[in-house]
Every structure is written in structure tokens, then in C-alpha cells.
Design an enzyme around this catalytic site. Structure first.
Site, short mmCIF file in Angstrom:
data_model
loop_
_atom_site.label_atom_id
_atom_site.label_comp_id
_atom_site.label_asym_id
_atom_site.label_seq_id
_atom_site.Cartn_x
_atom_site.Cartn_y
_atom_site.Cartn_z
N GLU A 58 -9.25 13.72 15.25
CA GLU A 58 -8.83 13.99 13.87
C GLU A 58 -9.65 15.15 13.33
O GLU A 58 -10.35 15.83 14.10
CB GLU A 58 -9.00 12.75 12.98
CG GLU A 58 -7.96 11.66 13.24
CD GLU A 58 -7.73 10.72 12.07
OE1 GLU A 58 -8.27 10.97 10.97
OE2 GLU A 58 -6.99 9.72 12.25
N ASP A 79 -5.54 4.80 10.16
CA ASP A 79 -6.98 4.89 9.87
C ASP A 79 -7.49 3.64 9.16
O ASP A 79 -8.68 3.36 9.16
CB ASP A 79 -7.26 6.09 8.96
CG ASP A 79 -6.98 7.39 9.67
OD1 ASP A 79 -6.85 7.39 10.89
OD2 ASP A 79 -6.86 8.42 8.97
N HIS A 136 0.82 -1.21 0.00
CA HIS A 136 0.00 0.00 0.00
C HIS A 136 0.85 1.26 0.00
O HIS A 136 0.42 2.32 0.44
CB HIS A 136 -1.01 -0.03 1.15
CG HIS A 136 -2.24 -0.80 0.76
ND1 HIS A 136 -2.15 -1.99 0.08
CD2 HIS A 136 -3.56 -0.55 0.91
CE1 HIS A 136 -3.37 -2.44 -0.16
NE2 HIS A 136 -4.25 -1.57 0.33
P1 FAD Z 1 4.36 -1.68 1.84
O1 FAD Z 1 3.76 -0.64 0.99
O2 FAD Z 1 4.34 -3.04 1.30
O3 FAD Z 1 5.84 -1.25 2.25
C1 FAD Z 1 6.14 0.08 2.63
C2 FAD Z 1 7.66 0.25 2.83
O4 FAD Z 1 8.06 -0.50 3.95
C3 FAD Z 1 8.50 -0.25 1.66
O5 FAD Z 1 9.67 0.52 1.56
C4 FAD Z 1 8.82 -1.66 2.06
O6 FAD Z 1 10.00 -2.13 1.44
C5 FAD Z 1 8.98 -1.52 3.58
N1 FAD Z 1 8.59 -2.72 4.30
C6 FAD Z 1 7.44 -3.44 4.20
N2 FAD Z 1 7.46 -4.45 5.07
C7 FAD Z 1 8.65 -4.38 5.72
C8 FAD Z 1 9.28 -5.14 6.74
N3 FAD Z 1 8.67 -6.19 7.25
N4 FAD Z 1 10.49 -4.77 7.16
C9 FAD Z 1 11.12 -3.68 6.64
N5 FAD Z 1 10.59 -2.94 5.68
C10 FAD Z 1 9.36 -3.27 5.23
N6 FAD Z 1 -0.35 5.58 7.30
C11 FAD Z 1 -0.49 6.14 8.50
O7 FAD Z 1 0.48 6.35 9.20
N7 FAD Z 1 -1.72 6.46 9.00
C12 FAD Z 1 -2.86 6.20 8.31
O8 FAD Z 1 -3.94 6.48 8.79
C13 FAD Z 1 -2.75 5.58 7.03
N8 FAD Z 1 -3.84 5.28 6.32
C14 FAD Z 1 -3.70 4.67 5.11
C15 FAD Z 1 -4.85 4.35 4.39
C16 FAD Z 1 -4.75 3.72 3.18
C17 FAD Z 1 -6.00 3.36 2.41
C18 FAD Z 1 -3.47 3.43 2.64
C19 FAD Z 1 -3.33 2.77 1.30
C20 FAD Z 1 -2.31 3.77 3.33
C21 FAD Z 1 -2.43 4.40 4.58
N9 FAD Z 1 -1.31 4.75 5.31
C22 FAD Z 1 -1.45 5.31 6.55
C23 FAD Z 1 0.04 4.58 4.76
C24 FAD Z 1 0.62 3.25 5.16
O9 FAD Z 1 0.95 3.25 6.54
C25 FAD Z 1 1.92 2.98 4.40
O10 FAD Z 1 1.70 3.10 3.02
C26 FAD Z 1 2.45 1.61 4.73
O11 FAD Z 1 3.76 1.50 4.27
C27 FAD Z 1 1.62 0.55 4.08
O12 FAD Z 1 1.92 -0.70 4.64
P2 FAD Z 1 2.14 -1.94 3.68
O13 FAD Z 1 2.06 -3.15 4.53
O14 FAD Z 1 1.25 -1.90 2.51
O15 FAD Z 1 3.66 -1.66 3.27
#
Ligand code: FAD
Length: 540
Positions: free
Chosen positions: A291, A180, A119
Site C-alpha cells: 500500500e 484495511d 459503515h
Molecule cells: P453496510 O454499510 O451496512 O452496507 C453497504 C451496502 O451493502 C449497502 O448498500 C447495503 O444495503 C449492502 N449490503 C449490506 N449487507 C448486505 C448483504 N448481506 N447482502 C446484500 N447487500 C448487502 N473498503 C475496502 O474495500 N477496503 C478497505 O480497506 C476499507 N476500509 C474501510 C475502513 C473503514 C473504517 C470503513 C468505515 C470502511 C472501509 N471500507 C473499505 C468500506 C467498506 O468496505 C464498505 O463501506 C462496506 O460496505 C462496509 O460494510 P458494512 O458491513 O458496514 O456494510
């Protein structure tokens, strides 16, 4: 049980031997193994896997099929195909893959990105021609709960927060600090910060972790906490995946409430709105979640709320006209258990009487804790139904110091954005006293700063104000204003494509960031999609 030797096999014995083989086969399946796990999978059968990796022995598997999925993210704007995707079944799969790549040195161009739920917004979890590690393959590992004075749960970093919530609730517990949206992995949010309406009270998610297990860029598996390998612990928290891959995390918990009083109300004056928000985050015993969001050029807002909230004064609410004015919505929540319903209502009434919102616009709803926390998923399902979830998301998240939030609002909400951005604009303050400044995360210098999140969705075929090009231009104008007005803004979920820009982002923390990189990932193998370091190019 030993197999009968073949030389002694007669017809009867042959049947016995065949039965033995069948029994062994099913016993392996029932025990959760397959015959391959005793003789580890050798990936050499997949001829598209880089030659250098084909001899790796893994519990999971490396695959060059379906690399397209690893080249996609929520942002839907950047697509870099990896050479292969690792579906690990164990931490040792991750460490042996990274160790192998590390030992190949700079002659190999291979890099590695952990992918959580994908994400990210601009390819941060992608690895162009490298290896993407699908962290969700580690999901399903048992969660271990400790229900003592300071309760916690040990989870796999590929676990989704929504699954942790469901499991914790079975123990009457829940994590304290959230995002969120809960369909994100632990590793993904801990690599950034994890900010939401509870942050003012508990700090971000990176401040609510006791211990981590990490695989460094050298392939070493290291346990770390505030007291053990503390430098790595704090490097990895908010470290944008640069110093190691988080494989397990120990997350702090609290007794879970059953219910939530969820409240919204409107303001037309930005300074009164922020004064109330700042008052609420400074009082310890007021609300549990604070918020807010900005509403630009919209009509019928209160009618939309009616599907999930009840107006406090229905008649007055029906007379309210927003008429396209820019309005500010305060969104707050108070947790409670059913036994406290009456006392909470009284308490909330007293707290509300101290706020200066437009009286006719007060809307309330009592919902279960889980429905409150998982609220964005409901919107996701609706958007998916309309085919509006998998569109480009040119999101921009900023942290704006309190002393400059009025200047920011005047220009950005009054001037740059004249129309809806086709998505919410969140705005709420948090206090730095709740943030641990030893993590890699950078924040503005002031004690209170605002998260301002422009969460737009672009319409793929549009050329108008909801087109990707228009939204990216608008983002640039906002960033340019912040820069020229020297507001001291920091990007959250930062995106830069040059090292100079990253250096500016980290400011005085840049030298510590580089130092940590050369200690834990000296060949710059990890998280290339962040575009901070490049393999084979020395750090400076
Ligand atoms: P990914 O997108 O898969 O990875 C993100 C980054 O972290 C990449 O650089 C990846 O290489 C690294 N990574 C992933 N897993 C690991 C691991 N295990 N060890 C080391 N590095 C790793 N953020 C907030 O803070 N507050 C919010 O309210 C919020 N709301 C959101 C709502 C939506 C609908 C979306 C899409 C995103 C939101 N986000 C929010 C952002 C979200 O926290 C970040 O985009 C987060 O990185 C997504 O997690 P993911 O598991 O999809 O990680």
C-alpha cells in the site's frame, strides 16, 4: 411426554401438571427456542409497523423502535428513517418479508435495505420509510470449516471479518484478501469489492468467494457459484446490494502466517514512488502486502512512527526533516513464521536494496498477523476516546488508471490539496489480471490502476479547512478535474444521485446491470439507498 388431561386433575395431578409446564418452559429455553418459535412471532402487536406487514410470521422480529440506529452510518451525513427494522433469526425471515413486499406489487412503496455493520458513507444501507434488515442478527451462526486442498469457510453474511479471522486462526487458516478495517460484514464488503494491500496478489474479496446463498428481490432463496446460477453469483458480487441479499458465503482460505514484517519508508519523488510500487506488485515472490499513502504539509512524521516502528538507522532518521514537503510513504509487509525469521530478514534486505526510497526513512516492525490485520481498530479506539470517530466522513475513493496517475498527482496533490485532509490519503496500485470481469464491479480499462482514497474526518462545528463544507467542495474539485481531464477514473464505493450519472459510471456494463436488475429485483425493492433505481419507475 404427554400432558395429563385437565379433566382428570386432582390436587396432586395439578402439581404434576404445573411441574410439566415449568419443565416445558425451561426445556424450550435450554434448546435455544422460546415458546414463540413453535408459534411464530406475529408482529401485529407493534402498531407502528406498516399495516401490510403485521401479519408476517417470523422467527426473529420486526420492530419500529430504535429506527434511528438504522438511519445512521459511518459517513454520518445522510439519515433516512425506515418504517421498521427486521431482526432476522433465519434466512426464511428475510425471504418471507421480501416475498410479501414483492407480492404487494408497485402499489406499495416499501423498499428493503440490508444493513451490514452500517459503515457506508452516504446512506447506502438505509431505506427511507422502508424496511432495514439488520444482517448482524444472523451473526453467531456456526462457521463451517473445510480444511482440504482448497480450504474454505462457510459463514453468515452478517458476520464481521474480524470474527472470521479469529475463528479461522483456530484452524491455522485465514482468508486471503482483506480490507484495511475488519469490523465490516461479509455481505457489506462483497457488495462492493473489498480492496486492500493483498489485492494485487489475490484480487479483491469478491474474487475469493466460492459460493453464495442469496435472497432475490422476489424473495427466492438461491444458491449460486461459478457453476450454479452463475449470472446471479457474479451479479451480486460488487452489485451494491441491487440483485439480492447475501445470506451466506463460502470464503476461500489459506494457511495463516504467524508474523508480519511491517515496513514503511518515504519518497519525495512521486514517479520514483509509483515506479517502486508497480515493480512490487508485478513480482510474484516479493511482498505480501503493498500500500502507500500521501503526506501533505506535515512535520514530525517519523517521530509519530516511532511508537510502533523501529528506525533502521536511528541516527540518520533523527536528522530527517520533512518540513511540510509533500511526501509519499510506501507501506509493505512480508508474512513469515517464527522458524523462518532469519531467511525472511535476508530476503527482505535483498528486496529493499532494489527500491529507491530515502534511505534514512526506513522503519520496520515485527508484529503478529492478527495485530497487523486489525491495525485500524487500534486507531478507532484512540479516535473514539477523543470523540473523533462518530464525526462526518466525506470520504472519496477513486480508481485511477496507471497511465494517468502522474497527471492526477500533479494537480490533486500539487494544487487542489494544499493542506492535510484531516485523515489519511491512501494510494496503491492493483492489477486487473487478478479481477474477475464477470462481477458487477466496474474498474478503469487499464491493466494496472491505483486506488486513491481520501479518508477525511470533518469537525462538526468547524468553518475552516476541516469543516464538512470545505471537504465536500474539495472532493467536488477533484471529481471535476478527473472529468474535465478525461482521466478514465471510476469511483469506488460510488455515490451518484441521478440515473444518468450511474449510467456513465457503468459505461458499457450498464445494459447488463439493468438486465440483471429486471431479472432478480424487477420491482426495485432492494438497496434504495444506492439511488440507482426507484421503486415504481421503469428501468432504462
Ligand atoms: P453496510 O454499510 O451496512 O452496507 C453497504 C451496502 O451493502 C449497502 O448498500 C447495503 O444495503 C449492502 N449490503 C449490506 N449487507 C448486505 C448483504 N448481506 N447482502 C446484500 N447487500 C448487502 N473498503 C475496502 O474495500 N477496503 C478497505 O480497506 C476499507 N476500509 C474501510 C475502513 C473503514 C473504517 C470503513 C468505515 C470502511 C472501509 N471500507 C473499505 C468500506 C467498506 O468496505 C464498505 O463501506 C462496506 O460496505 C462496509 O460494510 P458494512 O458491513 O458496514 O456494510
Amino acid at each position: 411426554m404427554l400432558p395429563p388431561t385437565y379433566s382428570k386433575l386432582g390436587k396432586d395431578n395439578l402439581i404434576v401438571f404445573l411441574r410439566f409446564l415449568i419443565a416445558m418452559f425451561f426445556s424450550c429455553i435450554i434448546n435455544g427456542n422460546n415458546l414463540c418459535s413453535n408459534q411464530p412471532f406475529v408482529s401485529s402487536t407493534d402498531s407502528n409497523i406498516p399495516l401490510s406487514l403485521r401479519a408476517l410470521r417470523l422467527d426473529g422480529y420486526l420492530s419500529s423502535g430504535n429506527t434511528e440506529a438504522a438511519a445512521k452510518d459511518f459517513g454520518n451525513m445522510h439519515h433516512h428513517l425506515p418504517s421498521a427494522v427486521l431482526h432476522p433469526k433465519s434466512v426464511s425471515d428475510i425471504s418471507s418479508t421480501i416475498k410479501h413486499i414483492f407480492e404487494m406489487g408497485t402499489e406499495s412503496e416499501l423498499t428493503v435495505a440490508a444493513k451490514g455493520h452500517g459503515h457506508s458513507l452516504q446512506g447506502q444501507a438505509q431505506a427511507c420509510r422502508g424496511i432495514v434488515i439488520n444482517m448482524e442478527s444472523l451473526q453467531g451462526a456456526e462457521m463451517h470449516f473445510y480444511n482440504g486442498e482448497q480450504p474454505y469457510v462457510d459463514v453468515s453474511a452478517g458476520e464481521l471479518w474480524i470474527n472470521i479471522l479469529h475463528e479461522s486462526l483456530k484452524h491455522g487458516l485465514a482468508p486471503k484478501s482483506w480490507t484495511d478495517y475488519l469490523h465490516l460484514t461479509v455481505g457489506g464488503t462483497l457488495s462492493n469489492a473489498g480492496i486492500s494491500g493483498q489485492t494485487f496478489r489475490h484480487g479483491p474479496q469478491i474474487n475469493n468467494v466460492y459460493q453464495l446463498e442469496v435472497v432475490t428481490g422476489k424473495g427466492e432463496v438461491v444458491s449460486c457459484s461459478d457453476t450454479q446460477n452463475a449470472d446471479l453469483f457474479y451479479a451480486v458480487l460488487g452489485g451494491l446490494g441491487q440483485f439480492g441479499i447475501i445470506t451466506r458465503a463460502r470464503i476461500s482460505l489459506e494457511p495463516a502466517p504467524r508474523m508480519v514484517k511491517w515496513i514503511r519508508m518515504l519518497y519525495s519523488d512521486f514517479s520514483i514512488f509509483t515506479k517502486d510500487q508497480e515493480y512490487l506488485i508485478s513480482s510474484e515472490d516479493a511482498f505480501d502486502y503493498v500500500e502507500g499513502f500521501v503526506i501533505i504539509n506535515r512535520t514530525g512524521i517519523l517521530n509519530n512512527w516511532r511508537s510502533s516502528f523501529n528506525p533502521n538507522s536511528p541516527l540518520q532518521a533523527s536528522k530527517f526533516k520533512s518540513d511540510g514537503k509533500t511526501l509519499f510513504c510506501l507501506e509493505i509487509a512480508k508474512y513469515f513464521n517464527l522458524d523462518d525469521t532469519d531467511t525472511v530478514k535476508q530476503k527482505v534486505d535483498v528486496l529493499l536494496s532494489k527500491l529507491s526510497y530515502i534511505r534514512s526513512t526506513l522503519f520496520l516492525s515485527d508484529v503478529s498477523y492478527i495485530d497487523f490485520l486489525d491495525r485500524v481498530h487500534i486507531s478507532e479506539l484512540k479516535l473514539r476516546e477523543k470523540g473523533l470517530w462518530e464525526v462526518p466522513h466525506p470520504w472519496l475513493n477513486l480508481l485511477v488508471p496507471k497511465s494517468r496517475i502522474q497527471d492526477f498527482a500533479e494537480v490533486v496533490f500539487g494544487n487542489v490539496l494544499t493542506d492535510s485532509i484531516n485523515g489519511p490519503i491512501l494510494i496503491y496500485p492493483v492489477n486487473k489480471t487478478k479481477w474477475n470481469d464477470r462481477t458487477s464491479m466496474v474498474t478503469p480499462e487499464e491493466d494496472v490502476f491505483y486506488l486513491v482514497a481520501f479518508l477525511s474526518s470533518a469537525m462538526p462545528s468547524s468553518t475552516g479547512t476541516d469543516s464538512l463544507a470545505h471537504m465536500l467542495t474539495q472532493n467536488q474539485r477533484i471529481l471535476e478535474f478527473c472529468r474535465t481531464a478525461a482521466l478514465g477514473v471510476k469511483q469506488y464505493l460510488p455515490y451518484y444521485s441521478s440515473q444518468e450519472a450511474w449510467q456513465t459510471h457503468f459505461g458499457p456494463q450498464w445494459s447488463a446491470f439493468i438486465q440483471r436488475k429486471s431479472t432478480y429485483d424487477p420491482l426495485a425493492i432492494l438497496a434504495p439507498g444506492q439511488q440507482i433505481f426507484q421503486k415504481g419507475i421503469a428501468f432504462s
